[in-house]
Design a protein around this motif. Structure first.
Motif, PDB file in Angstrom:
ATOM      1  N   ALA A 228       0.869  -1.179   0.000  1.00 57.96           N
ATOM      2  CA  ALA A 228       0.000   0.000   0.000  1.00 57.96           C
ATOM      3  C   ALA A 228       0.903   1.224   0.000  1.00 57.96           C
ATOM      4  O   ALA A 228       1.674   1.427   0.946  1.00 57.96           O
ATOM      5  N   SER A 229       0.816   2.017  -1.059  1.00 61.41           N
ATOM      6  CA  SER A 229       1.812   3.072  -1.252  1.00 61.41           C
ATOM      7  C   SER A 229       1.210   4.299  -1.911  1.00 61.41           C
ATOM      8  O   SER A 229       0.295   4.198  -2.733  1.00 61.41           O
ATOM      9  N   THR A 230       1.782   5.448  -1.579  1.00 66.66           N
ATOM     10  CA  THR A 230       1.335   6.716  -2.184  1.00 66.66           C
ATOM     11  C   THR A 230       2.087   7.026  -3.477  1.00 66.66           C
ATOM     12  O   THR A 230       1.789   8.010  -4.149  1.00 66.66           O
ATOM     13  N   LEU A 231       3.081   6.206  -3.818  1.00 68.35           N
ATOM     14  CA  LEU A 231       3.903   6.473  -5.008  1.00 68.35           C
ATOM     15  C   LEU A 231       3.054   6.460  -6.286  1.00 68.35           C
ATOM     16  O   LEU A 231       2.048   5.734  -6.363  1.00 68.35           O
ATOM     17  N   SER A 232       3.506   7.210  -7.273  1.00 67.81           N
ATOM     18  CA  SER A 232       2.844   7.156  -8.579  1.00 67.81           C
ATOM     19  C   SER A 232       3.100   5.776  -9.178  1.00 67.81           C
ATOM     20  O   SER A 232       4.012   5.064  -8.738  1.00 67.81           O
ATOM     21  N   HIS A 233       2.339   5.431 -10.210  1.00 65.91           N
ATOM     22  CA  HIS A 233       2.488   4.115 -10.836  1.00 65.91           C
ATOM     23  C   HIS A 233       3.934   3.877 -11.280  1.00 65.91           C
ATOM     24  O   HIS A 233       4.522   2.829 -10.999  1.00 65.91           O
TER      25      HIS A 233
END
Lengths: 134, 128
Positions: free
Chosen positions: A79-84
Motif C-alpha cells: 500500500a503506497s502513495t507512489l505514482s504508478h
C-alpha cells in the motif's frame, strides 16, 4: 483457503480490507511491525501479505525483500502513495502482485482476488500441460 | 557441469543455434539441454507460460517441474532468483553473449559464474 497477513502501524489502516476479506470467508490476520511479521512467517505458512509502505521498524519494501528470502512463493502487495511509475521503479524485481492505495477498500480486495485467480489459472494450465505430457 | 538439465530462456523456436532472450519471464521458449558425463545428450524445447505482474513464480515452478538443474540468465529479479534457489535450481549469469550454444558449452566447461545477490535487477530483465 488462502492465509493472509496485514502489516500496518495502525490496525485501522486496513480495517476495510479486513472486513472485505471476512465477507469472502477469508481470514486476514494483522500485525503492527515488520519484525512481528517476519516472526509469524517463520511459524506459520502465509500465501499472501499486504504491507503498508511505512512501518515502524523498516519500510514495506524492506519487509518484502526479507520475506522473499525466507519464502519466495509467498505473494505480496504494498500500500503506497507512489505514482504508478515510481512504484514500479522502487519495487521492480520483487514480484509484488499489485499496488494498493494507502487506505484500500473492498474494490481492491476484489481486484486482488481476481489477479490471484489469474495466476492460479496460469499455473493450472502448466499442471494440465505437464499431465498431458506424462 | 557433468550431469543435469540446463534451461536457457530463448527467442523464437530456441535450440542450440538460436538466440537467448534477455528477459527470462517473457521469453518465448526455454531451450532444455540434457548433459551426461559433460556431453550434450539431448535438446528439447519447453514453451513458456503467460507472464503477469507478480507471476514470477510461474516460470520457477515450470522449470522445477521439468527437472531443470541450472538456468543461465542475462538478468533476473530478486524474487525469482530466491525462488529458483529455494527449489534447488542454480542460476548462472552471462549478459554478454546472445548465442545459446555458446553459453551451454561454457556452463558445461565450468566457465560460467553463479549470479550473486548484488547482480539482481528490476523486472527480471537484463541486457545482453
Amino acid at each position: 483457503m488462502i492465509n493472509i497477513l496485514l502489516v500496518s502501524p495502525e490496525k485501522s489502516t486496513f480495517k476495510e480490507l479486513e472486513t472485505a476479506f471476512q465477507e469472502k470467508k477469508i481470514t486476514a490476520k494483522w500485525t503492527d511491525s515488520a519484525q512481528n511479521a517476519l516472526l509469524m512467517f517463520s511459524k506459520e505458512k502465509f500465501d499472501l501479505f499486504i504491507t503498508h509502505e511505512h512501518l515502524t521498524d523498516m519500510t514495506g519494501r524492506e519487509l518484502i525483500e526479507k520475506a522473499l528470502v525466507k519464502n519466495a512463493m509467498m505473494n505480496s502487495v504494498a500500500a503506497s502513495t507512489l505514482s504508478h511509475d515510481d512504484f514500479h521503479k522502487a519495487y521492480e524485481g520483487l514480484g509484488v502482485l499489485m499496488q494498493f492505495p494507502p487506505a484500500p477498500g473492498k474494490e481492491h480486495v476484489q481486484n486482488l482476488l481476481n489477479h490471484l485467480n489469474r495466476i492460479t489459472l496460469i499455473a493450472g494450465q502448466q499442471d494440465k500441460s505437464r499431465g498431458e505430457q506424462d | 557441469m557433468k550431469n543435469g538439465r540446463i534451461a536457457i530462456p530463448s527467442n523464437g523456436q530456441g535450440g542450440l543455434d538460436g538466440t537467448r532472450s534477455g528477459h527470462f519471464g517473457h521469453c518465448d521458449v526455454f531451450t532444455l539441454v540434457d548433459v551426461e558425463d559433460s556431453e550434450i545428450k539431448d535438446v528439447s524445447i519447453l514453451r513458456n507460460q503467460e507472464h503477469v505482474q507478480g507471476g514470477c513464480m510461474v516460470p520457477v515452478n515450470l522449470l522445477s517441474e521439468n527437472r531443470v538443474n541450472a538456468l543461465v540468465v542475462g538478468g533476473i529479479g530478486m524474487r525469482p532468483l530466491m525462488g529458483f534457489r529455494q527449489v534447488g535450481i542454480d542460476v548462472y549469469h552471462d549478459d554478454q553473449r546472445p548465442g545459446i550454444g555458446t553459453v551451454v558449452k561454457d556452463l558445461i566447461a565450468g566457465n560460467l559464474a553463479r549470479i550473486s545477490n548484488d547482480q539482481v535487477c528490476g523486472g527480471g530483465g537484463g541486457q545482453m
